[in-house]
Each structure stands twice: as structure tokens, then as C-alpha cells.
Design a protein around this motif. Structure first.
Motif, short mmCIF file in Angstrom:
data_model
loop_
_atom_site.label_atom_id
_atom_site.label_comp_id
_atom_site.label_asym_id
_atom_site.label_seq_id
_atom_site.Cartn_x
_atom_site.Cartn_y
_atom_site.Cartn_z
N GLY B 25 0.92 -1.24 -0.06
CA GLY B 25 0.13 -0.14 0.05
C GLY B 25 0.92 1.15 -0.06
N TYR B 26 2.09 1.21 0.04
CA TYR B 26 2.98 2.41 0.04
C TYR B 26 2.68 3.45 -0.84
CZ TYR B 26 6.12 1.87 -3.81
OH TYR B 26 6.66 2.13 -4.99
N LEU B 27 2.50 2.96 -2.23
CA LEU B 27 2.45 3.83 -3.30
C LEU B 27 1.30 4.76 -3.29
CD1 LEU B 27 3.96 4.36 -5.94
CD2 LEU B 27 2.20 3.12 -7.24
N ARG B 28 0.24 4.27 -2.90
CA ARG B 28 -1.15 4.83 -2.76
C ARG B 28 -0.86 5.96 -1.67
NH1 ARG B 28 -6.43 3.19 -4.68
NH2 ARG B 28 -5.45 1.43 -5.65
N ARG B 29 -0.08 5.85 -0.80
CA ARG B 29 0.08 7.04 0.11
C ARG B 29 1.14 8.05 -0.33
NH1 ARG B 29 -0.17 2.32 3.59
NH2 ARG B 29 1.89 1.88 3.54
N LEU B 30 1.94 7.79 -1.56
CA LEU B 30 2.67 8.82 -2.20
C LEU B 30 2.10 9.51 -3.17
CD1 LEU B 30 5.99 6.66 -2.15
CD2 LEU B 30 5.16 8.47 -0.55
N LEU B 31 1.21 8.80 -3.86
CA LEU B 31 0.56 9.49 -5.34
C LEU B 31 -1.12 9.86 -4.97
CD1 LEU B 31 2.17 7.27 -7.88
CD2 LEU B 31 2.93 9.33 -7.04
N GLN B 32 -1.29 10.57 -5.90
CA GLN B 32 -2.82 11.14 -5.38
C GLN B 32 -3.54 9.81 -5.84
OE1 GLN B 32 -1.85 14.36 -8.27
NE2 GLN B 32 -3.96 14.03 -9.12
N SER B 33 -4.77 9.76 -5.18
CA SER B 33 -5.59 8.52 -5.49
C SER B 33 -6.42 8.62 -6.59
CB SER B 33 -6.38 8.04 -4.30
OG SER B 33 -7.38 9.33 -3.75
N ALA B 34 -6.78 10.10 -7.07
CA ALA B 34 -7.74 10.30 -8.15
C ALA B 34 -6.94 10.91 -9.29
CB ALA B 34 -8.78 10.97 -7.74
N PRO B 35 -7.33 10.50 -10.48
CA PRO B 35 -6.84 10.90 -11.70
C PRO B 35 -7.04 12.48 -11.86
CG PRO B 35 -8.76 9.85 -12.30
CD PRO B 35 -8.56 9.57 -10.80
N PRO B 36 -5.80 13.01 -12.12
CA PRO B 36 -5.92 14.50 -12.46
C PRO B 36 -6.72 15.05 -13.55
CG PRO B 36 -3.69 13.83 -13.41
CD PRO B 36 -4.54 12.55 -12.76
N THR B 37 -7.38 16.06 -13.47
CA THR B 37 -8.16 16.65 -14.57
C THR B 37 -7.23 17.27 -15.52
OG1 THR B 37 -9.96 17.00 -12.81
CG2 THR B 37 -10.34 18.12 -14.95
N CYS B 38 -6.29 18.13 -14.87
CA CYS B 38 -5.71 18.87 -16.07
C CYS B 38 -4.38 18.08 -16.37
CB CYS B 38 -5.19 20.26 -15.35
SG CYS B 38 -6.80 21.17 -15.05
N SER B 39 -3.92 18.58 -17.52
CA SER B 39 -2.65 18.10 -17.92
C SER B 39 -1.49 18.48 -17.17
CB SER B 39 -2.03 18.34 -19.41
OG SER B 39 -2.14 19.96 -19.57
N ALA B 40 -0.18 17.96 -17.05
CA ALA B 40 1.03 18.32 -16.18
C ALA B 40 2.26 18.43 -17.01
CB ALA B 40 1.25 17.48 -14.95
N PRO B 41 3.13 19.30 -16.66
CA PRO B 41 4.47 18.89 -17.51
C PRO B 41 4.88 17.66 -17.58
CG PRO B 41 4.34 21.15 -16.10
CD PRO B 41 3.10 20.24 -15.53
N PHE B 42 5.54 17.11 -18.48
CA PHE B 42 6.24 15.79 -18.52
C PHE B 42 7.01 15.53 -17.37
CE2 PHE B 42 8.55 12.00 -20.38
CZ PHE B 42 7.52 11.29 -19.98
N ASN B 43 7.88 16.77 -16.82
CA ASN B 43 8.63 16.61 -15.70
C ASN B 43 7.92 16.14 -14.33
OD1 ASN B 43 7.85 19.05 -14.93
ND2 ASN B 43 9.89 20.06 -15.95
N VAL B 44 6.96 16.56 -14.10
CA VAL B 44 6.07 16.39 -13.02
C VAL B 44 5.94 14.75 -12.86
CG1 VAL B 44 3.93 16.53 -11.81
CG2 VAL B 44 5.04 18.41 -12.78
N THR B 45 5.63 14.32 -14.21
CA THR B 45 5.39 12.86 -14.18
C THR B 45 6.80 11.94 -13.92
OG1 THR B 45 3.63 12.96 -15.94
CG2 THR B 45 4.66 10.94 -15.63
N MET B 46 7.58 12.51 -14.30
CA MET B 46 9.02 11.78 -14.32
C MET B 46 9.38 12.05 -12.82
SD MET B 46 9.71 10.49 -16.98
CE MET B 46 11.58 9.81 -16.74
N LYS B 47 9.20 13.11 -12.26
CA LYS B 47 9.65 13.37 -10.85
C LYS B 47 8.94 12.28 -9.90
CE LYS B 47 9.88 17.11 -7.29
NZ LYS B 47 8.86 16.78 -6.27
N GLU B 48 7.62 12.14 -10.11
CA GLU B 48 6.92 11.41 -9.27
C GLU B 48 7.41 9.77 -9.55
OE1 GLU B 48 2.62 13.72 -8.68
OE2 GLU B 48 2.56 11.74 -9.59
#
Lengths: 479, 479
Positions: B25-48
């Protein structure tokens, strides 16, 4: 070097013949027939790729590709696949890669939210152990059908007190005659008797969707004959013409007989992330499983088929294996999901990453915009067809597929029309400027115009329509 | 950005804990549990990805990974997967992508030459139509087993005059008890009766390989009871201990009963490209099918399982589908191979590209060198184990897997030894500096030391052995 190749490829793909003009065996004449002994610089490999492979590809990424269904793609999807390939993890158990399992579960959960699936399908794993709902990412819809067929088969065998597999001759399965042929193949693989696989006839009156009354009649007749209705496949967006089987009405029929209902929304499931299309899966809360393929229409490169089931135990009962070398404390604790037990084989790629990266990067709004843009282009094409009285739209358009044909006119028989449409398709495909596939709907030879390849814009749809008109005019002139 | 990520990953993977210390269950504690509505810069994805995903990965690419079998990889393999993902072609029929089909056939043909498979397995397609032999690339060995099981099942049903599937209760299948558990799972999927799936006991006297005499006795008893021997799975390099079932002797038995013989050489098949290991598949000219997975030991990233069959018609008879929308002139001409008819589903990725790119770039000599280097490192480890009298090698080493354990010594019972080995494994895995899996051989709890992850060098094997010695000494000290 391979990244440069891809950039060049996407820049040039519009100008490449979408369907190549190569003859069977062409590649073997270009490349050496025996493996090399010595290593070669990587640019030699890339040169052969460019010179021998690319010219023989059918370019699914071309904006002039209108065949089958598009295989949509995106930078985030490709990056996800690339990173997964490089890490090359095999997440058969949670322990074999916790992040791969948890990311897959999270991605499925996100997508379930976008689709507004009932929470009963969502993977809940916590201190209290596994909930009953859950999902898994597979390679193809066929696999989703196979694993659910086997689970339904085993449950039905238990229900009817079969000694081993013997009772299988009494189990029956059902689908509309428009259901993808792979469904009938999967029934065959799972051992269902050919005589017990019911293909329910559809007709124009229901737009070629499954008729619940006919389904009920077929099931009742089987029950009266002592057979055991086991599984019904309900398609949302058939391959042939995008017909939508009525999910709720099918679920109502199934409930009376305790049969498993699976929704195959391989293509059109992606559209259901838009509120205006969501009604096509209304009733999903009463079915047993649903699958859809983001690799078709949700910008996630091959392969990615999402399957959700209401009761994962029915899957794992049929699919679980625990050899000594895969035993580990986490699995034994019952607090984790081991995805190997919800799929055909054991080994598995890290497919959840690309799906998550697509949703994380683009967000719901952009994914919806992508669906709507394709539908708008299809609508534009449909309007053009309707405005030219040499043509007709054969079935109502539900999503981004238009089924149309040259209609019999000016003394043409149905046979003449079939010949003309076949000729039109062959001429179009030979130009290299468009690739369309065909189907048969209600006995008619019909052209399928599937909008949505990743690089497609309005101008490509317009050009294709102009090419269709021009080619039809030329054909008439030659007559 | 994703290419940089991969370079950084490979640079740092040696220093990352090979088995992560995360809780379910560790990952769910680190990432948001709902899909984002808006797009994000790719480096945000890479950071996560870097901050949340990487720390929860089990690093199969780590040089300190000795668990299961390695999933070997290479730059050419990753490039091939990347390019295939970007082109995203779906080669179900030849026409849907001539180059994808022909490249797959060519790659299989090259690999068949490296393995010195008999020409009867090779795909010959020419003006005279398809030959009988041929191959296909699948995702997993499980799929190779499933499609051949179904083909053998259908052939046996025809042979025994079954009306539909009813005769399946008479069909029997055979494998050594050391056969991968997925074989038994695939038999279940294909509908074989649980009571007719024979697991032939093996023992130390045969190094845990299938004993042809016992096989013959089991088959004869079934025939005497009116059953129909249908399929025998023969493993070259079992998962548990790398036992090698005697291919030729098994084929001799099978011939007498017209049963299908399949060789599962998933892991050890790769070694057979070296002349000194080729004898392990001697007799292959008399079996019906063979599969091996370059994604295990031939530097080709997941997924890539090669299946060759002597008579493709037996496969296509069971697996062919031809819906209207897939009909085309090339298929109807009979001069091309439509690979959809040799696999589980219909859709398929362009897997042939990466396999060809690996062979084209590295050449036979380098691939052989890679196998030999891994085997030499395993031999070195084996020698170290033999030189320390606290340990024993439990079965002879055939390839690059060493099965060893702390042997019962100094008054230890067998039970004590099991406890000590379990404790040793758990301590090793907790250090993050090595990851080993275990198995059971002849009732003994045994540690598996599988050499060969892509980044592994001699020094890593040495360090792992030193860690094993040191940990064992510490455990003794604490007693």
C-alpha cells in the motif's frame, strides 16, 4: 539514434504510402537469410531498418490510416513503454516488484474513476486483506475473455455438481453474431462444446445489437433442454459497425440464470470517459466483468487491455498457482495482490506504468478532448457522405467509425454495388494515400472509415473524402 | 527526458536496494488517489516516477539480482521495443503490416539456425504456399503451452472420434513433477480433466529429470484404462533446479502413442546457441514443438517467447478466425502467414523487431560469449560453495543456476538446516545487497543463485558470496 529515428519517422509518416506495395517474401530478398556471426555497429542495424523494414510497414501511425480501429499513441505512452522495457521487471508477485503491482492497481483505479465504474470493481487491498473487486492489465481483449470464460466455466461446473470437467458438455455461452470472432475462438480454447456456443442473430431493427428478447429465448430453450447457461458476452462498440449491446437488459436476463456477463468495450470503452458517452455502459454495476483497451483509443501504445471483475476470487480460484519458488511472506500474509493469479500465464511486463503516465501527463480533460475531437472528425465525414447522394451511411454512427458505401443507384443491383465498393476500396488502398478496411453488415459489403490515428487532423479526413469522391467519379467515367 | 532517466537508472541501479523495503500500500500513500483533471508538464510525471515508483521497484536490472531467472536486456533490445512501440503497428495479418510479419518470420528463422533446429520447424512461405513448419513470437511460455495443448487436444478428439468436446474426459497429459506450475495451469485452461493431468514423480537418481520408464508406465496404464495420451511437456532447464528432461527418450515413448511432445526450453534454450550446450535438445527433430524465451537469457527485453511447430496446420486448424473485416487478397492467396492464427488472441505487437535487432547488432559470437560468461560466473560461485564445508551444492549445475544450501552439520537436523537456510535468505534479502529466491528439491529447502542479470560482473558474484559467508558466520555466532 533510435530516438532520432522515431522523430524522423513521425515527421515523414504522412508522406509514406500507408499500405505498402510490397510482395510476399520481399524482406527476405533484402536482408541476409542467415544470422551474422560478428557484431555490427548499431548504425548498420538502423540502416537496414530504414531501408528494408520501413518500406514494408503498414503505417498505423499515418494520418491517412482509416482501417480497423486506430492504435492511438502518445509521447507519454511511448516513454512509459520505453522505461518499462529498460527496467525490465517481471511483476508476477507483489514481492517481485511492489511498485509494478501497486502502480498497475493504481492506474486501473484511476481509469475506473474516469469511467465511473462502480466501486465494487475497484481493487481494495488493505490491512483487512483483499476486497472482492479488482483489476488487471492484460495484453489483449482475447485474454480478458479467456480468463473470465474459464472462471465462469469452473463456477458453473461446481454449481452443477460436475465430476471434474465432464459437465462441460452441458455449459452454454452466448453472444450476438456481431461479437468479435475472437470470442468464439476463446470459447473454443476454454473447451466449450462447439454445439453449445450460441451466436444470436442481430438485424437492422436493432442496429445490429444483441436483442435481449432473442437472448432470453435462446437461454430459456437451453435451460428447458437441461443445459447450463454460463456466460454472455456483451459488446459495447462492435468491431464491424460499432453496435452497442444493451448492457442493462442483458444483465437482467443473465441474473435470472446466474450466468456471467462480460462487457467487451475494447474500443468504445475509451469514449466512456466522456459523460456524453457513459450511458453506453449503464448497467455495468450488474455485470461480472468489463474490459477495454487503452491501446485502442486512449493514447497508450500496445499492449494494454484493462479488465475489472466484481469478484477476483472467482478468477484466482481458477488461475492461482503457487510453486515453491514463488512463495514469499507478502503473498502468504494475504495483504497483497499477486497479479499472476488474474491472467493467462505467469510472467508479465510492467504495463501499468505507461497507462499511469498517460493519465498523469494529459489529465482527464485532455483525454476527453482527444475523444471528442475524433468523434467530431467522424461526424464531419458522416455529414459529407450524407450530402453526396451516390453514397449512404449504412448504420448510425455511435463513436468515430463511419460505415458507408456507394449505394445502389442508377440501375445498379446489390451485386453491382458490392463490386463497386470493393473496387473503390482497392483503388483507394493502392494509392497509398488512404487505407480503409471493409466489413459485411446485413449482407452488404460496407466500407469502414475509422477516424483517430494519432497524427490525424481534420485536413486528412477531408483529403480522404475528396479522394473517395474523385475515385468514385473516375470509376463511373470508366464504365 | 526518459532516455536520460534510463541512463541515470542504469548508472545508479547497482547502489539501489535490489529488493525494496516498502510495505503493501506504500504507493497509494505517495501518489494522488484520483486521476488529475488537468495536464501536467512531463517533468512532474518523471519526478513522481523517480520519487515514488523507483524506490518500490525490485531491481531486476541490478547486478545484485540473483533471484528467479534473470530478465536479460540490451541496448539493441530496448531500442527495438522503443521503435516498435512508436510505430505501434498491429500485425495480425500479413497485410496489416507485411514488414512486421516477415521480420518476425525472419527473426525466428535466424534463431532457429543459431539453435540448429531441424528445417522441419522453419517457416517456408513461397509461391507454392505455406510449408508445414513455422514459428510465432508470443508473450510467455504459458501461451506457447496453451496453443499447442489446444492443437493437440483437438487432434486427439478427432482421432478418437469424439462428438464435439465430450471426449475430453478421456484425454491425458504428462509432465515431470518439476515442470513449471504454469503447465498445469494451461492444462486447466484448455479444459483437460484434473484427474487426467499426470505429474510424474522425479528423484535424485535422475537429477530430478523426467524418467522415461516411469513416463512409459504411466502412459501404458492410461491406454490400458481406455484413455488417450495426448501431450507430454518436456522441460530443458526446469525453473526449480535446471533439470533437463531427456528429449530423445521422451520422443521415443511419445511416438508409440501418437502423443504431442512439446519442449519447454524457456530459460536454457538460449544456452543451446552454444555448441557445447546444444546436446540438451538432441532429439528435437522428433518432437512436435519447442519454445524458448529470448527475454530470459538472450538480451531481449520482455516479452519475447519463440514457438516453433513442425506442423503449423495443426495450430491454425484450432486457432484460425476469419471475420469479414480481416479478409484480404494476400491472406486468400495462401502465400502469406497470418500470425494471428498461431496465437491466443488476434491483436499483437511487433515483437520480431527487437529480437532481430539483438541478433543483427551483436551477432552469434557475442551472444555465445554472453552465455559463456554467465556460465563461467556460475561455475566460479559453485566452486566457492564446494570449497566451504558448511555448504553443499544440492543438484549438479547445468547452466548458470546454482542450487545450494547450508548443509546439516555440527549436530543440525534437516529441520534445523531448513530453518538456517530460510533465515539466511531472509537476512540476505533484507540487506538490499543481494536478492535470492528459494525452491524445494527432494523435500529440501534450497537457495537458488541465478547468475546473469544484464549488469552483472564477476565482482558482484564474489561480493554476493562473501555476503553469504559473512551472514552465515554471524548467524552461527548468535546461536
Amino acid at each position: 539514434m533510435s530516438v532520432d529515428f522515431i522523430c524522423d519517422y513521425y515527421k515523414s509518416v504522412e508522406s509514406l504510402p500507408v499500405l505498402p506495395g510490397v510482395e510476399p517474401g520481399y524482406l527476405r530478398r533484402l536482408l541476409q537469410s542467415a544470422p551474422p556471426t560478428c557484431s555490427a555497429p548499431f548504425n548498420v542495424t538502423m540502416k537496414e531498418l530504414r531501408e528494408a523494414v520501413v518500406p514494408g510497414m503498414t503505417h498505423w501511425a499515418s494520418p491517412n490510416f482509416f482501417a480497423f480501429f486506430p492504435a492511438t499513441n502518445s509521447a507519454a505512452g511511448i516513454a512509459g513503454e520505453l522505461i518499462a522495457s529498460a527496467m525490465n521487471t517481471v511483476g508476477f508477485t507483489w514481492q517481485a516488484s511492489p511498485a509494478a503491482t501497486e502502480m498497475e492497481v493504481l492506474a486501473l483505479d484511476w481509469l475506473a474513476q474516469l469511467l465511473r465504474l462502480p466501486t465494487s470493481f475497484v481493487n481494495r487491498t488493505g490491512a483487512a486483506g483483499r476486497g472482492t473487486g479488482g483489476g488487471v492489465i492484460l495484453g489483449t481483449t482475447s485474454e480478458a475473455m479467456l480468463v473470465t470464460l474459464v472462471a465462469a466455466r469452473d463456477a458453473a461446473l461446481r454449481r452443477c455438481g460436475s465430476n471434474g470437467i465432464a459437465g462441460i458438455t452441458r455449459l452454454t455461452v452466448y453472444a450476438a453474431d456481431q461479437t468479435h470472432s475472437t470470442f468464439f475462438k476463446m470459447c473454443h480454447l476454454a473447451g466449450f462444446d462447439p454445439a453449445n456456443i450460441r451466436s444470436i442473430p442481430t438485424g437492422e431493427e436493432n442496429d445490429y445489437a444483441l436483442d435481449p428478447t432473442r437472448l432470453l429465448e435462446a437461454i430459456q430453450a437451453d435451460v428447458d433442454a437441461g443445459l447450463v447457461p454460463t456466460y454472455i458476452c456483451c459488446t459495447v462498440g462492435t468491431t464491424s459497425s460499432n453496435a452497442v449491446d444493451p448492457v442493462g437488459a442483458v444483465a437482467d436476463v443473465a441474473t435470472r440464470f446466474n450466468a456471467w456477463v462480460h462487457i467487451d468495450a475494447a474500443y468504445a470503452g475509451s469514449a466512456c470517459i466522456c459523460p456524453e458517452f457513459r450511458h453506453h455502459i449503464d448497467g455495468v454495476e450488474r455485470v461480472d466483468s468489463i474490459s477495454m483497451s487503452p491501446h485502442k483509443w486512449l493514447m497508450t501504445c500496445l499492449d494494454c487491455t484493462c479488465l475489472w471483475v466484481r469478484d477476483t476470487h472467482r478468477l484466482t480460484n481458477s488461475l492461482e498457482t503457487t510453486p515453491e519458488y514463488l512463495k514469499n511472506g507478502a503473498s502468504e500474509s494475504g495483504t497483497v495482490t499477486d497479479l499472476k493469479d488474474m491472467q493467462v500465464g505467469i510472467g508479465r511486463r510492467f504495463r501499468g506504468l505507461k497507462l499511469w503516465m498517460v493519465m498523469r501527463t494529459y489529465g482527464a480533460a485532455k483525454l476527453q478532448e482527444h475523444i471528442r475531437s475524433d468523434v467530431a472528425m467522424a461526424r464531419m465525414f458522416e455529414d459529407s457522405v450524407r450530402a453526396d447522394d451516390r453514397f449512404e451511411v449504412v448504420v448510425p454512427r455511435n463513436f468515430a467509425l463511419v460505415c458507408f458505401r456507394i449505394r445502389p443507384h442508377g440501375g445498379m443491383t446489390e451485386e453491382d454495388a458490392e463490386g463497386a465498393n470493393r473496387e473503390l476500396m482497392e483503388r483507394l488502398n493502392k494509392t497509398g494515400k488512404a487505407y480503409l478496411a471493409h466489413t459485411a453488415v446485413g449482407g452488404k459489403f460496407v466500407l469502414r472509415f475509422a477516424v483517430g490515428s494519432s497524427t490525424q487532423e481534420e485536413r486528412h479526413v477531408r483529403s480522404a473524402w475528396e479522394l473517395i469522391q474523385k475515385t468514385t467519379t473516375e470509376m463511373k467515367g470508366e464504365m
